[in-house]
Design an enzyme around this catalytic site. Structure first.
Site, short mmCIF file in Angstrom:
data_model
loop_
_atom_site.label_atom_id
_atom_site.label_comp_id
_atom_site.label_asym_id
_atom_site.label_seq_id
_atom_site.Cartn_x
_atom_site.Cartn_y
_atom_site.Cartn_z
N TYR A 1 -29.58 -7.53 18.53
CA TYR A 1 -28.36 -6.83 18.16
C TYR A 1 -28.60 -5.85 17.03
O TYR A 1 -29.48 -6.05 16.20
CB TYR A 1 -27.28 -7.83 17.73
CG TYR A 1 -26.83 -8.79 18.78
CD1 TYR A 1 -27.06 -8.57 20.14
CD2 TYR A 1 -26.17 -9.98 18.43
CE1 TYR A 1 -26.65 -9.47 21.09
CE2 TYR A 1 -25.76 -10.89 19.39
CZ TYR A 1 -26.00 -10.63 20.71
OH TYR A 1 -25.59 -11.54 21.66
N LEU B 1 -10.53 -7.85 30.11
CA LEU B 1 -9.34 -8.70 30.19
C LEU B 1 -8.29 -8.38 29.13
O LEU B 1 -7.20 -8.97 29.14
CB LEU B 1 -9.74 -10.17 30.13
CG LEU B 1 -10.30 -10.73 31.45
CD1 LEU B 1 -11.07 -12.02 31.23
CD2 LEU B 1 -9.17 -10.94 32.46
N THR B 2 -8.59 -7.45 28.23
CA THR B 2 -7.54 -6.99 27.32
C THR B 2 -6.59 -6.03 28.01
O THR B 2 -5.49 -5.76 27.53
CB THR B 2 -8.14 -6.26 26.10
OG1 THR B 2 -8.76 -5.03 26.55
CG2 THR B 2 -9.17 -7.13 25.39
N GLY B 3 -7.04 -5.47 29.15
CA GLY B 3 -6.24 -4.48 29.87
C GLY B 3 -6.46 -3.05 29.41
O GLY B 3 -5.92 -2.11 30.01
N LYS B 4 -7.30 -2.87 28.37
CA LYS B 4 -7.43 -1.52 27.80
C LYS B 4 -8.19 -0.54 28.68
O LYS B 4 -8.14 0.67 28.46
CB LYS B 4 -8.07 -1.58 26.42
CG LYS B 4 -9.50 -2.09 26.39
CD LYS B 4 -9.98 -2.21 24.94
CE LYS B 4 -11.37 -2.81 24.85
NZ LYS B 4 -11.79 -2.99 23.43
N GLY C 1 -14.25 -6.92 27.27
CA GLY C 1 -13.03 -6.20 26.95
C GLY C 1 -12.12 -5.91 28.13
O GLY C 1 -10.97 -5.50 27.95
N LEU D 1 -13.76 -12.30 27.37
CA LEU D 1 -12.85 -11.20 27.70
C LEU D 1 -13.50 -10.21 28.67
O LEU D 1 -12.99 -9.10 28.87
CB LEU D 1 -12.39 -10.48 26.43
CG LEU D 1 -11.54 -11.31 25.47
CD1 LEU D 1 -11.17 -10.49 24.23
CD2 LEU D 1 -10.28 -11.81 26.16
N SER E 1 -18.55 -13.45 26.22
CA SER E 1 -17.80 -12.45 26.99
C SER E 1 -16.61 -13.07 27.71
O SER E 1 -16.35 -12.78 28.88
CB SER E 1 -18.70 -11.72 27.99
OG SER E 1 -18.15 -10.46 28.32
#
Length: 350
Positions: free
Chosen positions: A53, A245-248, A243, A240, A238
């Site tokens: 990372y 599953l945030t809908g963004k 990301g 989400l 993960s």
């Protein structure tokens, strides 16, 4: 905050694990300091990172996240014992990390020493193998015909695992690491590590972290059942779906600075028409029960039987607060039924 055993280590970890992979690319030192302080103040005692990372992984971003965490530790050495620190050795394939070589007993020792220096700590609580030397059905390689298990030489892989175990054993005996875990591995991988550690009286695998979410639940039920009965902590990453599953990202949206605006090592393989449909349906369920889509997804993951601690990452303190609040939510039977109705329509959307 609730706490659960980390396998058979004798350590108890918070149900929330603070993920850090954006620190160094999307987040700076001040952001990281803020997130660490908030997490610790609210009961989180588990922080996960990796030598690879920040992400997306590049030669320039390599090691940056560990350096950021090490900077915080150097300013708060008296607080090091407040949390369980996990990091990972990169698997093969990245030419700028040890020439892209396989993980071995020798490279484990080298990588541990390098991580300790960046982290500015004397010990790592949980040292994980980021991915195996062999190719496994992760990162969208889980469909039949994508990879071949028959092409893998079992005895060769077993010999490599045994060598790795000896390297881990040397690090544990030297006091550099306390326990070890796996990541992006399979039921066979877990069982082989268990078999060889018992046969040769070497350290026992404590945990495994794999991708797991409403959009990617391939580890249920077989791998998670194995973890439960072998006391191997299961740590979803993960939750989400990067990301989604945030809908963004619905309808092709790409909010400025969001993860999907960065080039991805494996491509944005979670961006499919079925994912769009599934997320749209989950967003509607979340609205019905007056929670955010992210909270719905995280609360669901947290209640799955066999899940130990869920790794969450955020690029802002507001996101972190929203995500952590999800672990105080109790999904009703009705809510779970509505979630499962969507899940059954889109069980494998990517």
């Amino acid at each position: 905050m609730k706490y659960v055993p980390l396998g058979r280590t004798g350590l108890n970890v918070s149900r929330v694990c603070l993920g850090t992979m954006t620190w160094g690319t999307q987040n700076n030192q001040a952001d990281a300091d803020e997130q660490i302080e908030y997490a610790l103040a609210n009961g989180v005692n588990f922080i996960d990172t990796a030598e690879m990372y920040s992400v997306p992984p590049t030669a320039e971003s390599y090691g940056k996240t560990e350096v950021i965490i090490g900077d915080w530790i150097s300013r708060h050495p008296e607080r090091r014992e407040e949390f369980i620190l996990a990091t990972k050795i990169a698997g093969p394939g990245l030419k700028y990390i040890r020439g892209g070589s396989n993980i071995s007993g020798k490279t484990v020792i080298e990588a541990v020493d390098a991580s300790l220096k960046r982290l500015q700590t004397d010990y790592i609580d949980l040292y994980q193998l980021h991915w195996p030397n062999r190719t496994t059905p992760h990162f969208a390689k889980h469909f039949p015909g994508t990879i071949s298990f028959s092409d893998v030489e079992r005895n060769e892989q077993s010999a490599q695992i045994l060598d790795i175990l000896h390297g881990l054993d040397a690090c544990i005996k030297a006091g550099k690491i306390r326990h070890f875990g796996l990541s992006d591995d399979t039921t066979w991988g877990i069982s082989e590590f268990l078999r060889l550690s018992e046969k040769h009286d070497l350290p026992r695998v404590a945990s495994i972290q794999n991708e797991f979410s409403l959009l990617h639940a391939k580890d249920w039920p077989y791998l998670i059942e194995h973890c439960v009965h072998e006391d191997v902590a299961y740590l979803p990453w993960s939750a989400l779906a990067a990301g989604a599953l945030t809908g963004k990202y619905l309808g092709g949206a790409r909010p400025e600075g969001s993860r999907w605006t960065y080039a991805q090592r494996h491509g944005i393989f979670r961006d499919t028409p079925l994912v769009d449909k599934a997320v749209t349906a989950y967003v509607d369920v979340a609205k019905k029960y007056e929670m955010t889509p992210a909270q719905l997804a995280l609360a669901w993951c947290d209640q799955v039987d066999g899940v130990s601690s869920t790794i969450i990452g955020a690029t802002s303190l507001e996101q972190l607060k929203e995500d952590m609040d999800a672990f105080d939510l109790n999904l009703s039977d009705e809510a779970l039924q509505d979630i499962m109705a969507v899940f059954k329509l889109y069980p494998v959307p990517f």
